[in-house]
Design a protein around this motif. Sequence first.
Motif, PDB file in Angstrom:
ATOM      1  N   LEU A   1      -3.322   5.250   0.885  1.00  0.00           N
ATOM      2  CA  LEU A   1      -2.192   5.727   1.892  1.00  0.00           C
ATOM      3  C   LEU A   1      -2.328   5.459   3.594  1.00  0.00           C
ATOM      4  CD1 LEU A   1      -0.549   8.955   0.553  1.00  0.00           C
ATOM      5  CD2 LEU A   1      -0.043   6.528  -0.048  1.00  0.00           C
ATOM      6  N   GLU A   2      -3.718   5.158   3.767  1.00  0.00           N
ATOM      7  CA  GLU A   2      -3.985   4.642   5.148  1.00  0.00           C
ATOM      8  C   GLU A   2      -3.687   3.128   5.210  1.00  0.00           C
ATOM      9  OE1 GLU A   2      -7.979   5.824   5.793  1.00  0.00           O
ATOM     10  OE2 GLU A   2      -7.488   8.041   5.895  1.00  0.00           O
ATOM     11  N   LEU A   3      -3.477   2.430   4.460  1.00  0.00           N
ATOM     12  CA  LEU A   3      -3.344   1.322   4.528  1.00  0.00           C
ATOM     13  C   LEU A   3      -1.772   0.723   4.738  1.00  0.00           C
ATOM     14  CD1 LEU A   3      -5.381   0.155   1.166  1.00  0.00           C
ATOM     15  CD2 LEU A   3      -5.882  -0.617   3.530  1.00  0.00           C
ATOM     16  N   PRO A   4      -1.658  -0.327   5.745  1.00  0.00           N
ATOM     17  CA  PRO A   4      -0.276  -0.464   6.151  1.00  0.00           C
ATOM     18  C   PRO A   4       0.721  -1.062   4.890  1.00  0.00           C
ATOM     19  CG  PRO A   4      -1.978  -2.284   6.941  1.00  0.00           C
ATOM     20  CD  PRO A   4      -2.770  -1.144   6.028  1.00  0.00           C
ATOM     21  N   VAL A   5       0.046  -1.432   3.990  1.00  0.00           N
ATOM     22  CA  VAL A   5       1.012  -1.906   2.910  1.00  0.00           C
ATOM     23  C   VAL A   5       0.872  -1.116   1.582  1.00  0.00           C
ATOM     24  CG1 VAL A   5       1.123  -4.232   3.826  1.00  0.00           C
ATOM     25  CG2 VAL A   5      -0.488  -3.791   2.340  1.00  0.00           C
ATOM     26  N   PRO A   6       1.984  -1.046   0.639  1.00  0.00           N
ATOM     27  CA  PRO A   6       1.722  -0.591  -0.555  1.00  0.00           C
ATOM     28  C   PRO A   6       0.496  -1.125  -1.280  1.00  0.00           C
ATOM     29  CG  PRO A   6       3.972  -0.839  -0.411  1.00  0.00           C
ATOM     30  CD  PRO A   6       3.203  -1.562   0.933  1.00  0.00           C
TER      31      PRO A   6
ATOM     32  N   VAL B   1       7.882 -10.205   0.567  1.00  0.00           N
ATOM     33  CA  VAL B   1       8.518  -8.794   0.786  1.00  0.00           C
ATOM     34  C   VAL B   1       8.426  -8.124  -0.758  1.00  0.00           C
ATOM     35  CG1 VAL B   1      10.585  -7.583   0.960  1.00  0.00           C
ATOM     36  CG2 VAL B   1      10.114  -9.873   2.424  1.00  0.00           C
ATOM     37  N   GLY B   2       7.869  -7.009  -0.384  1.00  0.00           N
ATOM     38  CA  GLY B   2       7.601  -5.947  -1.698  1.00  0.00           C
ATOM     39  C   GLY B   2       6.319  -6.418  -2.440  1.00  0.00           C
ATOM     40  N   SER B   3       5.512  -7.212  -1.811  1.00  0.00           N
ATOM     41  CA  SER B   3       3.995  -7.173  -2.331  1.00  0.00           C
ATOM     42  C   SER B   3       3.205  -6.036  -2.181  1.00  0.00           C
ATOM     43  CB  SER B   3       3.654  -8.787  -1.915  1.00  0.00           C
ATOM     44  OG  SER B   3       4.090  -9.817  -2.367  1.00  0.00           O
ATOM     45  N   ASP B   4       2.405  -5.690  -3.302  1.00  0.00           N
ATOM     46  CA  ASP B   4       1.310  -4.474  -2.929  1.00  0.00           C
ATOM     47  C   ASP B   4       0.041  -5.321  -2.755  1.00  0.00           C
ATOM     48  OD1 ASP B   4       0.892  -5.179  -5.522  1.00  0.00           O
ATOM     49  OD2 ASP B   4       0.799  -3.144  -6.071  1.00  0.00           O
TER      50      ASP B   4
ATOM     51  N   GLY C   1      -5.221 -10.779  -5.936  1.00  0.00           N
ATOM     52  CA  GLY C   1      -3.776 -10.980  -6.270  1.00  0.00           C
ATOM     53  C   GLY C   1      -3.079 -11.908  -5.091  1.00  0.00           C
ATOM     54  N   SER C   2      -1.836 -11.499  -4.947  1.00  0.00           N
ATOM     55  CA  SER C   2      -0.991 -12.230  -3.927  1.00  0.00           C
ATOM     56  C   SER C   2      -1.573 -12.535  -2.598  1.00  0.00           C
ATOM     57  CB  SER C   2       0.375 -11.919  -4.190  1.00  0.00           C
ATOM     58  OG  SER C   2       0.689 -10.554  -3.600  1.00  0.00           O
ATOM     59  N   TYR C   3      -2.267 -11.449  -2.080  1.00  0.00           N
ATOM     60  CA  TYR C   3      -2.706 -11.223  -0.782  1.00  0.00           C
ATOM     61  C   TYR C   3      -4.160 -12.343  -0.664  1.00  0.00           C
ATOM     62  CZ  TYR C   3       0.297  -7.775   1.661  1.00  0.00           C
ATOM     63  OH  TYR C   3       1.629  -7.323   1.930  1.00  0.00           O
TER      64      TYR C   3
END
Length: 112
Positions: free
Chosen positions: A58-63, A31-34, A22-24
């Motif tokens: 939830l341990e990840l720094p982004v959603p 902003v707002g990307s998971d 995906g986007s990453y």
Amino acid sequence: MRAWATLEAKRHPGVLRIGYFGSYARGDWGVGSDLDLVAVVEDSPLPFHERAARWNILELPVPAELLVYTRDEWERLLASQSRFARQLLQETVWVLADIVQDQPGSSAPVAT
């Protein structure tokens, strides 16, 4: 991501691959990307829709969102040649990969 993948692989025996797409993976996140994650496990007694709940995203720094496939499901998905399967093949950046290199879908690069 790499540290999380290593920790989760220890928590979940039978993990074959963990990656993101995906986007990453494309580099166009904003902003707002998971973080779209995919894991391939040898097998699971759980239905597809219940597997990701056992992983601690939830341990990840982004959603994040996680899809957990068994090896058989993964191979069927890739064989389907659906748009989603093509996207996964093209975009996925594998941060943890133990699948034998001649397996379907194992040609994606492994991040180091």
